[in-house]
Write a protein that holds these residues in place. Structure first.
Motif, mmCIF file in Angstrom:
data_model
loop_
_atom_site.group_PDB
_atom_site.id
_atom_site.type_symbol
_atom_site.label_atom_id
_atom_site.label_comp_id
_atom_site.label_asym_id
_atom_site.label_seq_id
_atom_site.Cartn_x
_atom_site.Cartn_y
_atom_site.Cartn_z
ATOM 1 N N VAL A 239 17.111 -3.797 -1.047
ATOM 2 C CA VAL A 239 17.117 -3.848 0.292
ATOM 3 C C VAL A 239 15.607 -3.542 0.826
ATOM 4 O O VAL A 239 15.632 -5.245 1.382
ATOM 5 N N TYR A 240 14.590 -3.136 0.532
ATOM 6 C CA TYR A 240 13.388 -3.437 1.103
ATOM 7 C C TYR A 240 12.586 -4.553 0.150
ATOM 8 O O TYR A 240 12.419 -5.171 1.064
ATOM 9 N N ALA A 241 13.060 -4.667 -1.226
ATOM 10 C CA ALA A 241 12.591 -5.994 -2.087
ATOM 11 C C ALA A 241 13.029 -7.231 -0.761
ATOM 12 O O ALA A 241 12.256 -8.216 -0.465
ATOM 13 N N ALA A 242 14.209 -7.364 -0.344
ATOM 14 C CA ALA A 242 15.162 -8.040 -0.123
ATOM 15 C C ALA A 242 13.959 -8.382 1.316
ATOM 16 O O ALA A 242 13.654 -9.675 1.865
ATOM 17 N N GLU A 243 14.084 -7.743 2.197
ATOM 18 C CA GLU A 243 13.251 -7.374 3.407
ATOM 19 C C GLU A 243 11.642 -8.169 3.457
ATOM 20 O O GLU A 243 11.542 -8.863 3.523
ATOM 21 N N ALA A 244 11.399 -7.796 2.198
ATOM 22 C CA ALA A 244 9.886 -8.302 2.320
ATOM 23 C C ALA A 244 10.098 -9.094 1.892
ATOM 24 O O ALA A 244 8.734 -10.356 2.289
ATOM 25 N N LEU A 245 10.561 -10.417 1.777
ATOM 26 C CA LEU A 245 10.888 -11.201 0.472
ATOM 27 C C LEU A 245 11.277 -12.329 2.013
ATOM 28 O O LEU A 245 10.647 -13.530 2.855
ATOM 29 N N LEU A 246 11.871 -11.550 3.197
ATOM 30 C CA LEU A 246 12.588 -12.378 4.449
ATOM 31 C C LEU A 246 11.153 -11.692 5.304
ATOM 32 O O LEU A 246 11.440 -12.407 6.658
ATOM 33 N N GLY A 247 10.627 -11.927 5.202
ATOM 34 C CA GLY A 247 9.502 -12.335 6.313
ATOM 35 C C GLY A 247 9.379 -10.434 7.716
ATOM 36 O O GLY A 247 8.929 -10.643 8.321
ATOM 37 N N GLU A 248 10.088 -9.758 7.198
ATOM 38 C CA GLU A 248 10.733 -9.211 7.965
ATOM 39 C C GLU A 248 9.921 -7.880 7.570
ATOM 40 O O GLU A 248 10.040 -6.485 7.617
ATOM 41 N N ASP A 249 8.991 -7.717 6.533
ATOM 42 C CA ASP A 249 8.262 -6.014 6.688
ATOM 43 C C ASP A 249 7.001 -6.626 5.658
ATOM 44 O O ASP A 249 6.174 -6.920 4.941
ATOM 45 N N GLU A 250 6.230 -6.787 7.185
ATOM 46 C CA GLU A 250 4.649 -7.769 7.041
ATOM 47 C C GLU A 250 4.097 -6.980 5.649
ATOM 48 O O GLU A 250 3.680 -5.235 6.064
ATOM 49 N N TYR A 251 2.839 -7.187 4.668
ATOM 50 C CA TYR A 251 2.325 -6.654 3.978
ATOM 51 C C TYR A 251 3.473 -5.422 3.600
ATOM 52 O O TYR A 251 2.614 -4.207 2.609
ATOM 53 N N CYS A 252 4.390 -5.253 3.062
ATOM 54 C CA CYS A 252 5.565 -4.745 2.413
ATOM 55 C C CYS A 252 4.775 -3.071 2.847
ATOM 56 O O CYS A 252 5.392 -2.398 1.911
ATOM 57 N N ILE A 253 4.694 -3.154 4.304
ATOM 58 C CA ILE A 253 4.177 -1.672 4.400
ATOM 59 C C ILE A 253 5.806 -0.441 4.461
ATOM 60 O O ILE A 253 5.425 0.303 3.390
ATOM 61 N N GLU A 254 7.099 -0.882 4.235
ATOM 62 C CA GLU A 254 7.931 0.122 4.560
ATOM 63 C C GLU A 254 8.153 0.201 2.273
ATOM 64 O O GLU A 254 8.448 1.145 2.004
ATOM 65 N N TYR A 255 8.411 -1.406 2.126
ATOM 66 C CA TYR A 255 8.244 -1.631 0.722
ATOM 67 C C TYR A 255 7.551 -0.349 0.004
ATOM 68 O O TYR A 255 8.026 0.182 -1.108
ATOM 69 N N LEU A 256 6.714 -0.322 0.082
ATOM 70 C CA LEU A 256 4.977 -0.035 -0.545
ATOM 71 C C LEU A 256 5.215 2.172 -0.038
ATOM 72 O O LEU A 256 5.245 2.634 -1.049
ATOM 73 N N SER A 257 5.678 2.190 1.302
ATOM 74 C CA SER A 257 6.522 3.897 2.127
ATOM 75 C C SER A 257 7.196 3.399 1.245
ATOM 76 O O SER A 257 6.984 5.093 0.051
ATOM 77 N N ALA A 258 8.519 3.273 0.719
ATOM 78 C CA ALA A 258 9.586 3.727 0.117
ATOM 79 C C ALA A 258 9.037 3.745 -1.455
ATOM 80 O O ALA A 258 9.836 5.184 -2.009
ATOM 81 N N TYR A 259 8.295 3.374 -2.190
ATOM 82 C CA TYR A 259 8.064 3.553 -3.991
ATOM 83 C C TYR A 259 7.129 4.860 -3.377
ATOM 84 O O TYR A 259 7.198 5.919 -4.256
ATOM 85 N N ARG A 260 6.247 5.237 -2.368
ATOM 86 C CA ARG A 260 5.185 6.238 -2.831
ATOM 87 C C ARG A 260 5.917 7.597 -2.218
ATOM 88 O O ARG A 260 5.948 8.268 -3.307
ATOM 89 N N ASP A 261 7.322 7.337 -1.427
ATOM 90 C CA ASP A 261 8.369 8.510 -0.935
ATOM 91 C C ASP A 261 9.005 8.547 -2.532
ATOM 92 O O ASP A 261 10.036 9.815 -2.279
ATOM 93 N N ASP A 262 8.678 7.840 -3.566
ATOM 94 C CA ASP A 262 10.038 8.135 -4.665
ATOM 95 C C ASP A 262 11.413 7.684 -4.657
ATOM 96 O O ASP A 262 12.304 8.498 -4.775
ATOM 97 N N LEU A 263 11.393 6.867 -3.687
ATOM 98 C CA LEU A 263 12.836 6.463 -3.336
ATOM 99 C C LEU A 263 13.345 6.003 -4.043
ATOM 100 O O LEU A 263 14.570 6.009 -4.226
ATOM 101 N N PHE A 264 12.617 5.364 -4.981
ATOM 102 C CA PHE A 264 13.457 4.244 -5.689
ATOM 103 C C PHE A 264 13.981 4.869 -7.214
ATOM 104 O O PHE A 264 13.709 4.470 -8.019
ATOM 105 N N GLY A 265 12.849 6.330 -8.005
ATOM 106 C CA GLY A 265 12.666 7.327 -8.575
ATOM 107 C C GLY A 265 12.099 6.689 -9.509
ATOM 108 O O GLY A 265 12.393 6.597 -10.884
ATOM 109 N N VAL A 266 10.994 5.673 -9.667
ATOM 110 C CA VAL A 266 10.124 5.171 -10.353
ATOM 111 C C VAL A 266 8.852 5.073 -10.668
ATOM 112 O O VAL A 266 8.351 4.652 -11.225
ATOM 113 N N GLN A 267 8.726 6.459 -9.270
ATOM 114 C CA GLN A 267 6.707 7.175 -9.247
ATOM 115 C C GLN A 267 6.242 8.047 -10.507
ATOM 116 O O GLN A 267 7.306 8.553 -10.972
ATOM 117 N N LYS A 268 5.972 6.984 -11.650
ATOM 118 C CA LYS A 268 4.492 7.968 -12.701
ATOM 119 C C LYS A 268 4.114 8.865 -11.747
ATOM 120 O O LYS A 268 3.470 8.953 -10.681
#
Ligand code: THG
Length: 268
Positions: A239-268
């Motif tokens: 969902v977050y990746a597709a939003e970024a590709l559709l130009g609905e998440d400028e600078y991937c701010i939401e994508y990066l924030s979700a990653y940082r908060d470990d919503l994807f369960g892949v944070q090192k």
């Protein structure tokens, strides 16, 4: 993208069990987990044909104690249940759902009209049952839109659900879905498209792959809301990746924030 968390549904065996035993802990945990994964709304569905008002009311009051800001998607085939639940909700939510079947529109629209924060999911369905073609979906769309105008409701408050059959037996299922989505968005750019999506994979093995492909594909053709499992981290990442590709998440701010908060369960 509006994420409606699907987990509080009596159609899921463990949830049905928790409802039967009035196991508040189980329900509260499932609510919290979905909200932690940034669900915008929590769908609540009893999975029982009768007496669902009591079950939904129980869930609403229980969950609101922990999360006063929570917003619900009231998922009931019974319009009277929905009308009983609306006053209990502290925040405006989503009515799931109305259609051209029965008296749902006539009961729900007058209440929703001046209850401005509430959104409505409208299934492209009439009394003849599930729509097989794009044309039938559009016929139902126009029927619902006529009612939306009659009651003076802004079209951007309606989330149209074009409905899907399993691709296992209906090879055109996704194509019909996006066919209707494209037409709706062309004619009413402010209208929204939603799907419960998992019907697309009914009867197939490894349903997650099919659901995921559907979600991304449908987003590319204008779907901007889904009733989905936010605890499925791959799907949420999609969902977050597709939003970024559709130009609905400028600078991937939401994508990066979700990653940082470990919503994807892949944070090192
Ligand atoms: N449209 C609208 N409302 C709907 C649907 C729709 N409400 C009900 C349903 N379809 C959507 N809700 C669910 C709820 C649970 C499941 C599927 C659809 C389900 N969940 C699995 C579980 O939790 O065990 C996990 C699924 C996963 O891992 O992704 O099966 O179409 N308007």
């Amino acid at each position: 993208m509006l994420i409606i968390g699907e987990k509080l549904n009596g159609a899921i065996k463990s949830v049905a069990e928790a409802i039967k035993n009035r196991d508040g802990e189980f329900i509260r945990a499932l609510a919290s987990k979905q909200l932690d994964q940034r669900a915008d709304y929590l769908d609540i569905c009893s999975g029982t044909p009768n007496g669902d008002a009591d079950i939904l009311k129980w869930m609403i009051e229980l969950i609101q104690k922990d999360h006063p800001d929570v917003r619900f998607s009231l998922d009931s085939p019974n319009p009277d249940t929905i009308l009983e639940c609306i006053p209990l909700c502290k925040n405006p939510g989503v009515i799931n759902s109305v259609s051209l079947e029965g008296s749902k529109i006539e009961k729900i629209f007058p209440v929703i009209k001046d209850n401005k924060g509430w959104k409505v999911i409208a299934l492209l369905l009439d009394e003849t049952g599930m729509p097989e073609t794009v044309e039938k979906r559009m016929q139902n769309f126009y029927g619902i839109m006529a009612k939306v105008k009659e009651y003076g409701i802004d079209e951007d408050r309606i989330y149209f659900d074009p409905l899907v059959f399993t691709v296992g037996t209906s090879p055109d299922s996704f194509l019909n879905f996006i066919g209707a989505s494209k037409k709706i968005k062309e004619e009413y750019p402010n209208a929204h498209i939603v799907s419960g999506l998992s019907n697309i994979s009914y009867g197939l093995p490894y349903r997650k792959a099919v659901n995921h492909a559907f979600l991304i594909g449908a987003m590319m053709f204008g779907m901007d809301s889904a009733i989905m499992d936010p605890l499925n981290r791959d799907l949420l990442g999609g969902v977050y990746a597709a939003e970024a590709l559709l130009g609905e998440d400028e600078y991937c701010i939401e994508y990066l924030s979700a990653y940082r908060d470990d919503l994807f369960g892949v944070q090192k």
